[in-house]
Design a protein around this motif. Structure first.
Motif, PDB file in Angstrom:
ATOM      1  N   VAL A 193       9.475 -10.668  -5.201  1.00 17.29           N
ATOM      2  CA  VAL A 193       8.218  -9.936  -5.406  1.00 17.29           C
ATOM      3  C   VAL A 193       7.455  -9.842  -4.095  1.00 17.29           C
ATOM      4  CG1 VAL A 193       6.001  -9.919  -6.598  1.00 17.29           C
ATOM      5  CG2 VAL A 193       8.063 -10.655  -7.820  1.00 17.29           C
ATOM      6  N   GLU A 194       7.080  -8.620  -3.713  1.00 18.86           N
ATOM      7  CA  GLU A 194       6.251  -8.381  -2.533  1.00 18.86           C
ATOM      8  C   GLU A 194       4.821  -8.085  -2.970  1.00 18.86           C
ATOM      9  OE1 GLU A 194       7.810  -5.321  -0.015  1.00 18.86           O
ATOM     10  OE2 GLU A 194       9.893  -5.898  -0.405  1.00 18.86           O
ATOM     11  N   MET A 195       3.857  -8.480  -2.134  1.00 21.83           N
ATOM     12  CA  MET A 195       2.446  -8.185  -2.377  1.00 21.83           C
ATOM     13  C   MET A 195       1.849  -7.610  -1.096  1.00 21.83           C
ATOM     14  SD  MET A 195       1.128 -11.365  -4.714  1.00 21.83           S
ATOM     15  CE  MET A 195       2.090 -11.920  -6.141  1.00 21.83           C
ATOM     16  N   PRO A 196       1.924  -6.294  -0.919  1.00 23.92           N
ATOM     17  CA  PRO A 196       1.505  -5.688   0.349  1.00 23.92           C
ATOM     18  C   PRO A 196       0.005  -5.482   0.501  1.00 23.92           C
ATOM     19  CG  PRO A 196       2.330  -4.005  -1.132  1.00 23.92           C
ATOM     20  CD  PRO A 196       2.540  -5.319  -1.836  1.00 23.92           C
ATOM     21  N   GLY A 197      -0.787  -5.773  -0.541  1.00 27.26           N
ATOM     22  CA  GLY A 197      -2.217  -5.497  -0.472  1.00 27.26           C
ATOM     23  C   GLY A 197      -2.526  -4.077  -0.931  1.00 27.26           C
ATOM     24  N   TRP A 198      -3.744  -3.596  -0.598  1.00 26.33           N
ATOM     25  CA  TRP A 198      -4.178  -2.270  -1.033  1.00 26.33           C
ATOM     26  C   TRP A 198      -3.411  -1.185  -0.293  1.00 26.33           C
ATOM     27  CZ3 TRP A 198      -6.547  -0.078  -4.911  1.00 26.33           C
ATOM     28  CH2 TRP A 198      -7.005   1.234  -4.789  1.00 26.33           C
ATOM     29  N   LEU A 199      -3.026  -0.130  -1.006  1.00 24.41           N
ATOM     30  CA  LEU A 199      -2.303   0.989  -0.421  1.00 24.41           C
ATOM     31  C   LEU A 199      -3.134   2.254  -0.525  1.00 24.41           C
ATOM     32  CD1 LEU A 199       1.230   0.379  -2.023  1.00 24.41           C
ATOM     33  CD2 LEU A 199       0.360  -0.476   0.162  1.00 24.41           C
ATOM     34  N   ASP A 200      -3.045   3.124   0.471  1.00 22.39           N
ATOM     35  CA  ASP A 200      -3.712   4.416   0.364  1.00 22.39           C
ATOM     36  C   ASP A 200      -2.875   5.341  -0.510  1.00 22.39           C
ATOM     37  OD1 ASP A 200      -1.639   5.537   1.938  1.00 22.39           O
ATOM     38  OD2 ASP A 200      -2.793   5.317   3.795  1.00 22.39           O
ATOM     39  N   SER A 201      -3.380   6.551  -0.744  1.00 21.32           N
ATOM     40  CA  SER A 201      -2.708   7.451  -1.689  1.00 21.32           C
ATOM     41  C   SER A 201      -1.305   7.830  -1.223  1.00 21.32           C
ATOM     42  CB  SER A 201      -3.547   8.709  -1.916  1.00 21.32           C
ATOM     43  OG  SER A 201      -3.805   9.373  -0.696  1.00 21.32           O
ATOM     44  N   GLY A 202      -1.114   8.007   0.085  1.00 28.99           N
ATOM     45  CA  GLY A 202       0.219   8.342   0.589  1.00 28.99           C
ATOM     46  C   GLY A 202       1.208   7.209   0.410  1.00 28.99           C
ATOM     47  N   GLN A 203       0.784   5.994   0.693  1.00 28.43           N
ATOM     48  CA  GLN A 203       1.653   4.838   0.495  1.00 28.43           C
ATOM     49  C   GLN A 203       1.969   4.621  -0.979  1.00 28.43           C
ATOM     50  OE1 GLN A 203      -1.087   2.188   2.523  1.00 28.43           O
ATOM     51  NE2 GLN A 203       0.397   1.828   4.163  1.00 28.43           N
ATOM     52  N   THR A 204       0.968   4.849  -1.825  1.00 24.69           N
ATOM     53  CA  THR A 204       1.180   4.707  -3.266  1.00 24.69           C
ATOM     54  C   THR A 204       2.222   5.704  -3.751  1.00 24.69           C
ATOM     55  OG1 THR A 204      -1.070   3.911  -3.629  1.00 24.69           O
ATOM     56  CG2 THR A 204       0.075   4.860  -5.526  1.00 24.69           C
ATOM     57  N   ARG A 205       2.113   6.932  -3.266  1.00 26.33           N
ATOM     58  CA  ARG A 205       3.069   7.957  -3.688  1.00 26.33           C
ATOM     59  C   ARG A 205       4.488   7.583  -3.269  1.00 26.33           C
ATOM     60  NH1 ARG A 205       2.229  14.459  -3.150  1.00 26.33           N
ATOM     61  NH2 ARG A 205       4.312  15.089  -3.786  1.00 26.33           N
ATOM     62  N   THR A 206       4.656   7.119  -2.043  1.00 22.26           N
ATOM     63  CA  THR A 206       5.985   6.726  -1.575  1.00 22.26           C
ATOM     64  C   THR A 206       6.553   5.597  -2.425  1.00 22.26           C
ATOM     65  OG1 THR A 206       5.481   7.405   0.690  1.00 22.26           O
ATOM     66  CG2 THR A 206       7.285   5.838   0.395  1.00 22.26           C
ATOM     67  N   LEU A 207       5.721   4.626  -2.733  1.00 20.34           N
ATOM     68  CA  LEU A 207       6.175   3.489  -3.531  1.00 20.34           C
ATOM     69  C   LEU A 207       6.564   3.938  -4.939  1.00 20.34           C
ATOM     70  CD1 LEU A 207       6.637   0.489  -3.305  1.00 20.34           C
ATOM     71  CD2 LEU A 207       4.246   0.112  -3.947  1.00 20.34           C
TER      72      LEU A 207
END
Length: 380
Positions: free
Chosen positions: A251-265
């Protein structure tokens, strides 16, 4: 008396462009799910029909010296709009706790200045927040909602609450389910190690402790899967908890993501899990539907207006670690189940939660407010 005007719309002689200012604590970057929704609205709007501006009413987080200046600037912006852009609609986004305190000030300024204004309620338990307030505060909150030109809510539960508890005229309440831009179709696949994704603030309310326990359960231990728990909050503490449960390698916990990072994930994920104890309508659930993920969540807030159990997602009881572990294990083990839910999740998104449909409704909503206000002015 307030006189509402509208500006000419570029490229369409005789028509008008609607001007809107959004008031969001933290703005689009630091406003959590509310900020993300407003960011999507602004990014996908047709500026020839609706021109949006965003004003931060708090700053990245509450810090009195900065936050009070932000609030004062928001009131000044509203006053300047009243002088120079009197037709602008003031779209005030409100939740409970400190957000309500700030929006009582803003909404009061809007009424005093004679500004057309909308209240948009985003909260996971506003009735509880209201009940915890003093009698004087309750009177002020009732007056705030009753004094708005319109009120937007996320689902039927909040609509009923506003009518019965706050006395808002149901004819002035509109339901706008949250939405996200279309990420495009998803290719059905059989992942050898499905990616389980959580999006949201890491907290007990979002069900993160029981999610970690479920992922560490015997039901999940012998299966191939990966996990990402993305969001702000006490990330370091939850990383320690995950390590203590033996999840550090999975399990990874990268912290808060912006909208672009969220979309990629989301594009790389297979399962979206959100075992919340309370929600309005979680943006993460709509993101999951839009990306065609297998959505696992709880029957809280307006989730039952988005997810049909066994059709386009799966529900688990709030706080039930065993049920959550069993449901996740079932999805990890059954690619056909995942793909079936995936296809129907996309169908649900396209039919009911697309950004394009939301924008058209929002434009019509704003136009109706301006038209009705103009009719009231001419009738005087």
């Amino acid at each position: 008396m307030r006189a509402v005007t509208a500006e000419a719309r570029p490229g369409a002689p005789g028509s008008r462009v609607v001007r809107v200012r959004h008031y969001v604590a933290g703005g689009c970057e630091n406003g959590g799910g509310i900020g993300r929704l407003v960011g999507y609205i602004v990014a996908t709007a047709d500026e020839s029909r609706v021109a949006h501006r965003v004003t931060d009413t708090r700053g990245p987080r509450w810090f009195a010296p900065i936050s009070l200046v932000r609030l004062a600037w928001a009131i000044l912006s509203m006053a300047l709009d009243r002088l120079f852009v009197p037709g602008r609609i003031h779209h005030i986004h409100v939740a409970g706790r400190g957000s309500t305190a700030r929006k009582l000030v803003l909404a009061g300024a809007a009424r005093t200045l004679g500004c057309v204004h909308v209240l948009h309620l985003h909260d996971y338990a506003y009735a509880d927040d209201f009940a915890a307030r003093s009698p004087r505060q309750r009177r002020l909150v009732r007056a705030m909602f009753r004094g708005a030109d319109r009120v937007i809510v996320l689902g039927n539960g909040d609509r009923m609450m506003l009518e019965t508890l706050l006395g808002v005229d149901g004819r002035r309440i509109e339901i706008f389910h949250n939405c996200v831009p279309d990420p495009g179709p998803r290719t059905l696949r059989i992942a050898p190690a499905p990616l389980i994704l959580f999006l949201g603030r890491l907290s007990e309310r979002k069900g993160v402790p029981e999610l970690l326990s479920a992922l560490a359960s015997p039901a999940m231990a012998g299966l191939r899967w990966r996990g990402v728990i993305a969001g702000d909050g006490p990330v370091a503490a939850y990383r320690e908890q995950a390590a203590a449960l033996g999840l550090s390698g999975r399990v990874e916990m990268p912290g808060w993501l912006d909208s672009g990072q969220t979309r990629t994930l989301c594009q790389n994920a297979d399962i979206l899990v959100l075992p919340s104890h309370a929600e309005g309508m979680a943006m993460a659930v709509i993101e999951g539907l839009a990306h065609g993920l297998s959505v696992v969540t709880t029957r809280v807030g307006a989730h039952e207006e988005a997810v049909i159990d066994g059709e386009n997602g799966l529900f688990v009881p709030v706080g039930d670690e065993a049920a959550l572990a069993g449901t996740l294990a079932r999805l990890v083990s059954d690619p056909d189940l995942r793909n079936g839910l995936s296809a129907r999740a996309r169908e649900a998104y396209l039919s009911r939660f697309s950004m394009a449909a939301y924008q058209l409704r929002l434009e019509a909503f704003y136009e109706a407010i301006l038209s009705q206000d103009q009719a009231r002015v001419h009738a005087r």
